[in-house]
Design a protein around this motif. Structure first.
Motif, PDB file in Angstrom:
ATOM      1  N   THR A 187       0.836  -1.188   0.000  1.00  0.00           N
ATOM      2  CA  THR A 187       0.000   0.000   0.000  1.00  0.00           C
ATOM      3  C   THR A 187       0.877   1.246   0.000  1.00  0.00           C
ATOM      4  OG1 THR A 187      -1.819  -1.089   1.130  1.00  0.00           O
ATOM      5  CG2 THR A 187      -1.698   1.305   1.339  1.00  0.00           C
ATOM      6  N   ALA A 188       0.567   2.162  -0.891  1.00  0.00           N
ATOM      7  CA  ALA A 188       1.272   3.435  -0.936  1.00  0.00           C
ATOM      8  C   ALA A 188       0.258   4.559  -0.745  1.00  0.00           C
ATOM      9  CB  ALA A 188       1.998   3.595  -2.271  1.00  0.00           C
ATOM     10  N   ARG A 224      -0.036  -2.266  -4.599  1.00  0.00           N
ATOM     11  CA  ARG A 224      -1.331  -2.951  -4.545  1.00  0.00           C
ATOM     12  C   ARG A 224      -2.449  -1.928  -4.636  1.00  0.00           C
ATOM     13  NH1 ARG A 224      -4.604  -4.375  -0.545  1.00  0.00           N
ATOM     14  NH2 ARG A 224      -3.167  -3.629   1.057  1.00  0.00           N
ATOM     15  N   GLU A 225      -2.326  -0.869  -3.847  1.00  0.00           N
ATOM     16  CA  GLU A 225      -3.237   0.257  -3.986  1.00  0.00           C
ATOM     17  C   GLU A 225      -2.511   1.531  -3.600  1.00  0.00           C
ATOM     18  OE1 GLU A 225      -6.640  -0.589  -1.389  1.00  0.00           O
ATOM     19  OE2 GLU A 225      -5.667   0.543   0.206  1.00  0.00           O
ATOM     20  N   HIS A 253      -7.933   4.642   6.937  1.00  0.00           N
ATOM     21  CA  HIS A 253      -7.922   3.641   5.865  1.00  0.00           C
ATOM     22  C   HIS A 253      -6.662   2.780   5.885  1.00  0.00           C
ATOM     23  CE1 HIS A 253      -9.004   2.162   1.761  1.00  0.00           C
ATOM     24  NE2 HIS A 253      -7.693   2.041   1.657  1.00  0.00           N
ATOM     25  N   VAL A 254      -5.512   3.371   6.171  1.00  0.00           N
ATOM     26  CA  VAL A 254      -4.250   2.614   6.077  1.00  0.00           C
ATOM     27  C   VAL A 254      -3.808   2.030   7.420  1.00  0.00           C
ATOM     28  CG1 VAL A 254      -3.457   3.917   4.066  1.00  0.00           C
ATOM     29  CG2 VAL A 254      -2.743   4.646   6.358  1.00  0.00           C
ATOM     30  N   ILE A 275      -6.385   4.446  -5.835  1.00  0.00           N
ATOM     31  CA  ILE A 275      -6.038   4.069  -7.203  1.00  0.00           C
ATOM     32  C   ILE A 275      -5.730   2.581  -7.226  1.00  0.00           C
ATOM     33  CG2 ILE A 275      -4.562   4.542  -9.207  1.00  0.00           C
ATOM     34  CD1 ILE A 275      -3.682   7.140  -7.749  1.00  0.00           C
ATOM     35  N   ARG A 276      -6.497   1.843  -8.028  1.00  0.00           N
ATOM     36  CA  ARG A 276      -6.216   0.415  -8.241  1.00  0.00           C
ATOM     37  C   ARG A 276      -6.252   0.175  -9.729  1.00  0.00           C
ATOM     38  NH1 ARG A 276     -10.025  -0.545  -4.236  1.00  0.00           N
ATOM     39  NH2 ARG A 276      -9.109  -0.920  -2.180  1.00  0.00           N
ATOM     40  N   GLU A 277      -5.234  -0.486 -10.219  1.00  0.00           N
ATOM     41  CA  GLU A 277      -5.150  -0.755 -11.663  1.00  0.00           C
ATOM     42  C   GLU A 277      -5.350   0.512 -12.485  1.00  0.00           C
ATOM     43  OE1 GLU A 277      -7.769  -4.032 -12.313  1.00  0.00           O
ATOM     44  OE2 GLU A 277      -6.599  -5.351 -11.025  1.00  0.00           O
TER      45      GLU A 277
END
Lengths: 237, 237
Positions: free
Chosen positions: A21-22, A117-118, A133-134, A231-233
């Protein structure tokens, strides 16, 4: 939790975040605008690094539901529907729309994070929600978008704010790299006057000069939103 | 005075310093070692970016008066005469000698500053003398060497210390970029415990792990030296 802050995009090294996760921070203004747009009902945002990619992508999408958004040197790109002012991203403008967004710093930093990953989109506008969230992640890379490759104070202070919020939420040890430790100190210095800090920063002064002073006031509103765009994909939904 | 601090080498942009005075800071350990070496009577230091350049250059110089110096990953390069510990640079070792020096961070940052009129070598060891040397310059680029491309706290704090000393010496307005403003804040946070800051930094912890704890104590001695080594045309004389 192990937190690495990259204070400029050049520090972002793929091995550090692959599959993890970033968090990306571009307070002035991309991540602030994204938080606003998703809160106002945009259906999807596709961040892209270049104007060419943005216009090519736009050509393949339904004209009635897509918006071309973004700036270069602070100003809306010629022929684009919206610039990069968070105040432009009203529900009237964006609800139900697919936004293609390209900015000088923010979307470039996002492109460098491909492989995560996200990627959580964070600004002062949603910093507490982003921390929520993180929380629980064992390892976190926080990428400051900076200002044309240079260090920018507002992104560093926001990264430090995120670390401070995580300390409120987590009991374990914090293992910070130098960037994260510095950002936490800078947050402590500026926490009581975030709007002043944004106005005095290099990027803030330039935006004021361009007539975007309102954007700075909006960007300085801490926790004005609960949205945590992710952001995913390559897209935010 | 206009002061730009590049907090990582990637920020160093040639147009910003061509023909002007720059300052390079690599507290752990290259600029500290250079200050020590010049104070102990080294005749000349030639900083080079790679081991290959160093060994090629060494082959062209008189064996009796040249020393090959430097490290990779903290350790002395195989076959080199000296590593990168300031304590190694005694007058017995270096007086009258030409030192060819290559290090992971410091000499790389110096190579990026090629084109500056002069590059002042600064560390905590000589920060007040360095400030005295550059006072009166209208514009200054201060380049932090960082740690393998990443932000390093000790270099940032030293850059902030330099800015603070310049404020003591100059009356005019200070125009700081975000990097310089951040470094000044970080200096204010750590000024009373510089050795602790160095020990706690990413690079400091790694050096302690490698058995170089003494280097950190030496590097934290503020104004232990009055020497201001200056790189002109690729060498320090």
């Amino acid at each position: 939790v192990k937190i690495r802050v990259a204070v400029v995009p050049a520090e972002i090294q793929a091995p550090a975040f692959k599959g993890k996760t970033a968090v990306v921070i571009d307070v002035l203004r991309a991540t602030t605008s994204i938080v606003h747009a998703m809160s106002e009902g945009a259906e999807k945002i596709i961040p892209v690094a270049t104007i060419e990619t943005a216009t090519r992508l736009a050509a393949s999408l339904d004209r009635r539901t897509r918006l071309l958004c973004g700036e270069r040197d602070g100003e809306r790109v010629d022929g684009f529907d919206l610039g990069n002012s968070p105040g432009e991203y009203t529900s009237e403008a964006v609800a139900g729309k697919t936004l293609i967004l390209t900015t000088t710093n923010g979307t470039d930093a996002m492109a460098r994070l491909e492989g995560a990953r996200e990627v959580v989109v964070c600004a002062f506008a949603n910093v507490s929600a982003a921390a929520q969230h993180v929380r629980g992640e064992a390892e976190l890379l926080v990428a400051c978008a900076g200002d044309a490759g240079a260090f920018s104070l507002e992104d560093a202070v926001c990264a430090g704010h995120l670390v401070a919020r995580l300390r409120d939420l987590e009991d374990g040890d914090f293992d910070l790299n130098d960037g994260a430790a510095a950002c936490e100190s800078l947050y402590a210095v500026h926490r009581d006057a975030v709007a002043d800090c944004l106005r005095a920063s290099s990027h803030g002064r330039r935006l004021v000069g361009l007539g975007f002073g309102d954007d700075i006031e909006i960007a300085a509103r801490i926790d004005s939103h609960a949205a945590v765009p992710v952001i995913r994909e390559g897209r935010i939904v």
